[in-house]
Design a protein around this motif. Structure first.
Motif, PDB file in Angstrom:
ATOM      1  N   PHE A  16      20.805 -13.034  -8.733  1.00 30.49           N
ATOM      2  CA  PHE A  16      21.327 -12.234  -7.804  1.00 30.49           C
ATOM      3  C   PHE A  16      22.487 -11.503  -8.468  1.00 30.49           C
ATOM      4  CE2 PHE A  16      19.341 -15.669  -5.760  1.00 30.49           C
ATOM      5  CZ  PHE A  16      18.770 -15.235  -4.476  1.00 30.49           C
ATOM      6  N   ILE A  17      22.791 -10.245  -7.927  1.00 27.82           N
ATOM      7  CA  ILE A  17      23.904  -9.614  -8.079  1.00 27.82           C
ATOM      8  C   ILE A  17      24.065  -8.671  -8.939  1.00 27.82           C
ATOM      9  CG2 ILE A  17      26.502  -9.767  -8.160  1.00 27.82           C
ATOM     10  CD1 ILE A  17      25.705 -10.835  -5.445  1.00 27.82           C
ATOM     11  N   PHE A  50      26.940  -5.411  -9.081  1.00 28.53           N
ATOM     12  CA  PHE A  50      28.082  -6.098  -8.621  1.00 28.53           C
ATOM     13  C   PHE A  50      28.707  -5.076  -7.486  1.00 28.53           C
ATOM     14  CE2 PHE A  50      28.374  -8.263 -12.537  1.00 28.53           C
ATOM     15  CZ  PHE A  50      28.323  -9.557 -12.116  1.00 28.53           C
ATOM     16  N   THR A  51      28.898  -5.918  -6.301  1.00 26.75           N
ATOM     17  CA  THR A  51      29.235  -5.127  -5.081  1.00 26.75           C
ATOM     18  C   THR A  51      30.496  -4.083  -5.279  1.00 26.75           C
ATOM     19  OG1 THR A  51      29.762  -5.120  -2.643  1.00 26.75           O
ATOM     20  CG2 THR A  51      31.096  -6.939  -4.147  1.00 26.75           C
ATOM     21  N   TRP A  52      31.457  -4.340  -6.253  1.00 26.44           N
ATOM     22  CA  TRP A  52      32.611  -3.559  -6.447  1.00 26.44           C
ATOM     23  C   TRP A  52      31.985  -2.381  -6.934  1.00 26.44           C
ATOM     24  CZ3 TRP A  52      32.402  -8.676  -7.671  1.00 26.44           C
ATOM     25  CH2 TRP A  52      32.179  -8.924  -8.963  1.00 26.44           C
ATOM     26  N   ASP A  53      30.687  -2.435  -7.830  1.00 29.02           N
ATOM     27  CA  ASP A  53      30.186  -1.141  -8.376  1.00 29.02           C
ATOM     28  C   ASP A  53      29.359  -0.203  -7.476  1.00 29.02           C
ATOM     29  OD1 ASP A  53      31.168  -1.712 -10.813  1.00 29.02           O
ATOM     30  OD2 ASP A  53      29.619  -2.827 -11.385  1.00 29.02           O
ATOM     31  N   ARG A 107      27.741  -2.448   1.079  1.00 25.24           N
ATOM     32  CA  ARG A 107      27.460  -3.836   1.369  1.00 25.24           C
ATOM     33  C   ARG A 107      26.241  -3.949   2.128  1.00 25.24           C
ATOM     34  NH1 ARG A 107      30.134  -8.353   2.422  1.00 25.24           N
ATOM     35  NH2 ARG A 107      29.402  -9.716   4.365  1.00 25.24           N
ATOM     36  N   ALA A 108      25.779  -3.021   3.013  1.00 28.07           N
ATOM     37  CA  ALA A 108      24.310  -3.172   3.440  1.00 28.07           C
ATOM     38  C   ALA A 108      23.301  -3.324   2.505  1.00 28.07           C
ATOM     39  CB  ALA A 108      24.188  -1.867   4.507  1.00 28.07           C
ATOM     40  N   ASP A 112      29.105 -13.799   1.768  1.00 23.94           N
ATOM     41  CA  ASP A 112      28.423 -13.689   3.077  1.00 23.94           C
ATOM     42  C   ASP A 112      27.229 -12.674   2.887  1.00 23.94           C
ATOM     43  OD1 ASP A 112      29.759 -15.937   4.293  1.00 23.94           O
ATOM     44  OD2 ASP A 112      31.277 -14.559   4.768  1.00 23.94           O
ATOM     45  N   TYR A 113      26.443 -12.495   1.935  1.00 20.81           N
ATOM     46  CA  TYR A 113      25.333 -11.664   2.166  1.00 20.81           C
ATOM     47  C   TYR A 113      24.051 -12.474   2.366  1.00 20.81           C
ATOM     48  CZ  TYR A 113      27.805  -8.505  -1.410  1.00 20.81           C
ATOM     49  OH  TYR A 113      28.725  -7.737  -1.882  1.00 20.81           O
TER      50      TYR A 113
END
Length: 134
Positions: A17-18, A47-50, A54-55, A92-93
């Motif tokens: 994941f991620i 990574f989400t910060w990259d 979010r969706a 919370d993904y």
């Protein structure tokens, strides 16, 4: 843990994941040398910060969780490593209640599942057979 499985001919799988498109050392090693012994699934786009989307991150995590459930249910797989799933749960993904419910009710008795990543949610820790913090 995956290397132990491979050395003892225990069918295994990793769902990462991620990390997504990152070329991690473990991915390189397993895909190049042990692709017949270990299924390796990449879920996520980084990574989400990259990604800053979010969706898309949630969709990728859900797709990875679907693949993870299929692998866990597979009677030919005895060990599944869910790499960094705790990060997906922390943001919370994925719904921790759904993950815990699945592991408690649908995971075959003799299938071993390891969830990695920092800051595991308390519900997951409470349901686990073993917790290691390092």
């Amino acid at each position: 843990m995956i290397m132990r499985c491979i050395s003892h001919q225990i069918p295994c799988a990793v769902v990462q994941f991620i990390k997504g498109t990152w070329r991690t050392g473990e991915r390189e090693f397993l895909e190049k040398r042990f692709s017949n012994e270990c299924i390796f699934v990449v879920s996520g786009e980084g990574f989400t910060w990259d990604t800053q989307d979010r969706a898309r991150d949630i969709a990728a995590a859900k797709a990875g969780w679907k693949q993870a459930k299929d692998l866990i249910r597979n009677p030919n797989i005895e060990f599944v490593l869910l790499d960094e799933i705790n990060i997906a749960l922390r943001y919370d993904y994925l719904d921790v209640d759904e993950v815990v419910e699945f592991l408690m009710t649908e995971k075959p008795y003799m299938t071993h599942v390891v969830l990695t990543g920092r800051n595991a949610k308390e519900k997951l820790i409470s349901a686990a057979d073993l917790v290691t913090e390092m």
